[in-house]
Design a protein around this motif. Structure first.
Motif, short mmCIF file in Angstrom:
data_model
loop_
_atom_site.label_atom_id
_atom_site.label_comp_id
_atom_site.label_asym_id
_atom_site.label_seq_id
_atom_site.Cartn_x
_atom_site.Cartn_y
_atom_site.Cartn_z
N ARG A 158 11.23 9.44 -2.16
CA ARG A 158 10.35 9.74 -1.05
C ARG A 158 9.05 8.93 -1.22
O ARG A 158 8.35 9.08 -2.23
CB ARG A 158 10.04 11.23 -0.99
CG ARG A 158 9.20 11.64 0.21
CD ARG A 158 8.90 13.12 0.16
NE ARG A 158 10.13 13.89 0.25
CZ ARG A 158 10.71 14.23 1.38
NH1 ARG A 158 10.17 13.87 2.54
NH2 ARG A 158 11.83 14.94 1.37
N ARG A 159 8.76 8.10 -0.24
CA ARG A 159 7.56 7.26 -0.32
C ARG A 159 6.36 8.04 0.21
O ARG A 159 6.39 8.57 1.33
CB ARG A 159 7.75 5.98 0.49
CG ARG A 159 6.63 4.96 0.29
CD ARG A 159 6.90 3.72 1.10
NE ARG A 159 8.11 3.06 0.65
CZ ARG A 159 8.16 2.23 -0.38
NH1 ARG A 159 7.07 1.97 -1.06
NH2 ARG A 159 9.30 1.66 -0.70
N ARG A 160 5.30 8.06 -0.58
CA ARG A 160 4.09 8.79 -0.19
C ARG A 160 3.13 7.86 0.53
O ARG A 160 2.89 6.74 0.08
CB ARG A 160 3.41 9.39 -1.42
CG ARG A 160 4.24 10.47 -2.11
CD ARG A 160 3.53 10.98 -3.34
NE ARG A 160 4.23 12.10 -3.95
CZ ARG A 160 3.84 12.71 -5.06
NH1 ARG A 160 2.74 12.30 -5.68
NH2 ARG A 160 4.51 13.71 -5.55
N THR A 161 2.57 8.32 1.62
CA THR A 161 1.59 7.55 2.36
C THR A 161 0.20 8.11 2.10
O THR A 161 0.02 9.31 1.88
CB THR A 161 1.89 7.60 3.86
OG1 THR A 161 1.84 8.97 4.32
CG2 THR A 161 3.27 7.04 4.15
N GLN A 185 7.63 7.78 -11.44
CA GLN A 185 7.64 7.14 -10.13
C GLN A 185 6.65 7.80 -9.18
O GLN A 185 6.14 7.15 -8.27
CB GLN A 185 9.04 7.22 -9.53
CG GLN A 185 10.03 6.23 -10.13
CD GLN A 185 11.36 6.26 -9.41
OE1 GLN A 185 11.72 7.26 -8.82
NE2 GLN A 185 12.08 5.16 -9.47
N GLY A 220 -1.52 -2.31 -0.68
CA GLY A 220 -1.34 -0.92 -0.28
C GLY A 220 -2.33 -0.47 0.78
O GLY A 220 -2.23 0.64 1.28
#
Length: 676
Positions: free
Chosen positions: A254-257, A365, A442
């Motif tokens: 799950r990519r965190r924004t 991660q 980022g």
């Protein structure tokens, strides 16, 4: 209408079992009359022998399909019928074959407007045998046959099967089936994986040899084993060979924004063992420091660092002390290391009004943001030093540097290959400044006002943009920071002095604490003083570095001794010159003279010769220990070069090499800042 149907045609229809085997079993159980279909091994069952509901469903479906085919320009699948597989499961090869077959079905449908279906099919078959099909159908003939060898002819039966399938399932039914991978586990798979899935990561050959020694049943070949492993997913294949943390690199994530965060909402911190050696300021020996970094998640800005010997609460507190000077954080996201999981850090975070949150174990991660910053800042900085001992360092070069540095330390007490702590800190300040001013991928993109090109914001620019939108940082009072966040140690005091980190600190108020232990608070970046408290926490005062030190002798006495020594050296030099001059000219010495008597001309000549002799002797080139004095020496040598004055070999070599040192860059920025 047909009067006989095979078990395959009846399977799945109303009132019938869903499988061919089930239909055959029911036919045998109920004694349905049947006969072998011509030119086939299949058994046809009479329509009259079938259950009533099945007969009604077959008659209704065939009547509907015939009416649709004869009256309409297009054929559609019967209602309630589903294709053998979904259209989304088709690959490109199946889609090409389906489209080619559909072209022939639609061509027969077009021809039935002028002739019967049987005659249209016979015409297509004849044209294919004579190779007289139009170019569009001819190009699709081989693809529609879907054979392992190219076939450019069609049969009547094939076209009828395509038409029937299209009526029943639509165009998706025209797609050919493909054999799927057999995902069933062989009987020997468990025993083989027990030999293969180990942390030592044995090869397939080694695992197969061990498996063959233990497995007593029919043994597969190594090629079967390899094909079995190829069917497994990377995650399933490496279970047991990798730890749970390593397996996460093969799993979805799950990519965190961070787009909705503002500065100081979340700070993340972590420790990193520096991949190069420096001189320990406390012991004077080489060591690898532990760098603790604090980053603001929203802007990626490094807001605090601390350098220590290991990950500890002292290093974490010092890094937080520097971080909160930029603003108070709401959430501190850290791992489960010993430096973060302790009551001291938790108490300080709660006193500052923040919340301490720990990541899950073996889940690095989740903290990829700061892990990547370690590589950008600390790993790149370590690779610039000759004392780098990371994994990328050449083994022979690293061993040679290690031997030379240790030999220099044994013989000279110091080394040129390992930087001092002051040089290291100057270089780190430069690396942090460079990181905060460099574009970060980022962050959001903006158009550069100078180049006109789009680029990412830098951490400093992202911080400034947040301020321009109205955001304001909450700064903690200085007395709270000083009282809470300075690391403390307990040290004994002797006659008003405290020894700490190789230095002597003096405080007159300690005269009443002679021989007792006191607590001192110190600042890693300012060694000029320490703050002294008693064991109960009451402040005694500030002890200053060498606060009781004074010159061993008054300066005037030292200067007078220097002048006396210089006069003596001149007198002895002149005496030697007079003796040499008298010997060369065979001049006699007056015995009753108690001191040499020279006239003004001979005295001036003697001084000139003495000065020439002194100037002709080369002076050894030595470096001052102070970084500021080194930089001033470099400026002097650089001015001599600009004025075309000659330099010695050692001076020229040091002048050129010192420019590549991180200490030079730090000193240069400091002097430029002072001058500006």
């Amino acid at each position: 209408m047909k009067r006989g149907y095979t078990a395959k045609e009846l399977s799945g229809k109303t009132g019938m079992p869903s499988t061919v085997r089930g239909v055959k079993a029911r036919a045998a159980r109920e004694n349905w009359p049947g006969q072998r279909r011509s030119h086939s091994k299949a058994i046809e069952y009479s329509l009259d022998a079938l259950p009533t509901e099945t007969q009604i469903a077959i008659i209704t479906a065939q009547s509907q399909s015939r009416s649709d085919f004869s009256d309409n320009k297009q054929c559609f699948p019967a209602k309630g019928k589903s294709p053998p597989f979904a259209a989304t499961t088709l690959n490109d090869d199946q889609r090409l074959t389906m489209g080619a077959r559909l072209s022939f079905v639609l061509e027969i449908e077009r021809m039935t407007a002028e002739m019967t279906q049987k005659k249209a099919i016979a015409t297509i078959v004849a044209l294919s045998k004579e190779h007289r099909l139009d170019l569009f159908l001819h190009d699709r003939l081989v693809v529609a046959n879907d054979r392992s060898t190219p076939t450019s002819t069609l049969s009547e039966r094939t076209l009828k099967r395509w038409i029937s399938t299209y009526r029943e399932h639509g165009e998706v039914g025209l797609a050919p089936g493909r054999r799927r991978k057999n995902l069933t586990m062989p009987l020997w798979s468990t025993d083989f994986l027990r030999c293969y899935q180990r942390p030592t990561k044995p090869s397939v050959e080694a695992s197969y040899m061990e498996f063959c020694e233990k497995y007593t049943s029919d043994q597969p070949s190594i090629h079967q084993v390899r094909r079995f492993l190829d069917k497994l997913s990377p995650e399933a294949r490496n279970i047991g060979r990798h730890t749970a943390q390593q397996l996460k690199a093969l799993q979805p994530f799950r990519r965190r924004t961070t787009k909705d965060l503002m500065p100081c909402d979340v700070f993340t911190a972590d420790g990193h063992k520096f991949d190069a050696e420096i001189i320990n300021p406390r012991t004077g020996k080489p060591y690898r420091p532990e760098a603790t970094t604090v980053i603001d998640v929203a802007t990626r800005k490094v807001v605090g660092i601390s350098i220590g010997e290991s990950e500890s609460s002292i290093a974490v507190i010092d890094a937080l002390r520097n971080a909160v000077q930029h603003g108070m954080f709401a959430l501190l996201y850290v791992d489960n290391g010993s430096g973060f999981v302790n009551d001291t850090v938790r108490e300080i975070v709660e006193r500052l009004g923040g919340t301490l949150t720990h990541a899950l174990p073996y889940n690095s991660q989740a903290r990829g943001l700061i892990e990547r910053a370690h590589k950008t800042i600390w790993v790149n900085a370590a690779k610039k030093l000759t004392s780098y001992i990371g994994a990328d360092m050449d083994r022979q070069a690293g061993a040679k540097a290690f031997r030379i540095s240790r030999k220099q330390i044994r013989e000279n007490g110091g080394t040129t290959l390992i930087p001092s702590f002051e040089t290291f800190m100057a270089g780190i300040e430069y690396e942090i400044e460079t990181y905060n001013n460099a574009p970060h991928r980022g962050l959001t993109k903006v158009r550069d006002p100078i180049t006109g090109k789009r680029r990412h914001l830098s951490p400093n620019e992202a911080w400034a943009r947040a301020i321009s939108t109205g955001w304001q940082a909450i700064i903690a009072p200085s007395d709270v920071l000083n009282d809470v966040m300075r690391p403390q140690v307990i040290r004994p005091t002797r006659r008003g002095e405290i020894s700490w980190a190789g230095n002597k600190y003096f405080l007159d108020n300690l005269r009443d604490f002679h021989g007792a232990d006191v607590r001192i608070s110190y600042d890693l970046r300012d060694a000029s003083k320490v703050w002294v408290r008693n064991l109960s926490g009451e402040l005694i005062g500030e002890a200053h570095l060498d606060g009781n030190a004074s010159p061993y002798m008054p300066k005037s006495m030292v200067e007078q001794a220097y002048r006396k020594r210089e006069h003596g050296q001149i007198r002895r030099t002149l005496e030697k010159l007079r003796m040499l001059s008298d010997k060369n000219n065979h001049m006699s010495i007056v015995e009753h003279s108690s001191a040499p008597i020279l006239d003004a001309a001979r005295l001036a000549e003697a001084k000139r010769v003495a000065k020439a002799l002194i100037d002709s002797e080369p002076t050894p080139f030595t470096l001052p220990p102070d970084p500021i004095a080194k930089y001033q020496l470099w400026q002097k040598l650089n001015a001599d070069i600009c004025n075309s004055l000659p330099l010695t070999k050692d001076e020229a070599l040091w002048h050129s090499s010192y420019q590549t040192n991180m200490e030079f860059a730090a000193m240069r920025r400091m002097f430029e800042h002072i001058e500006s």
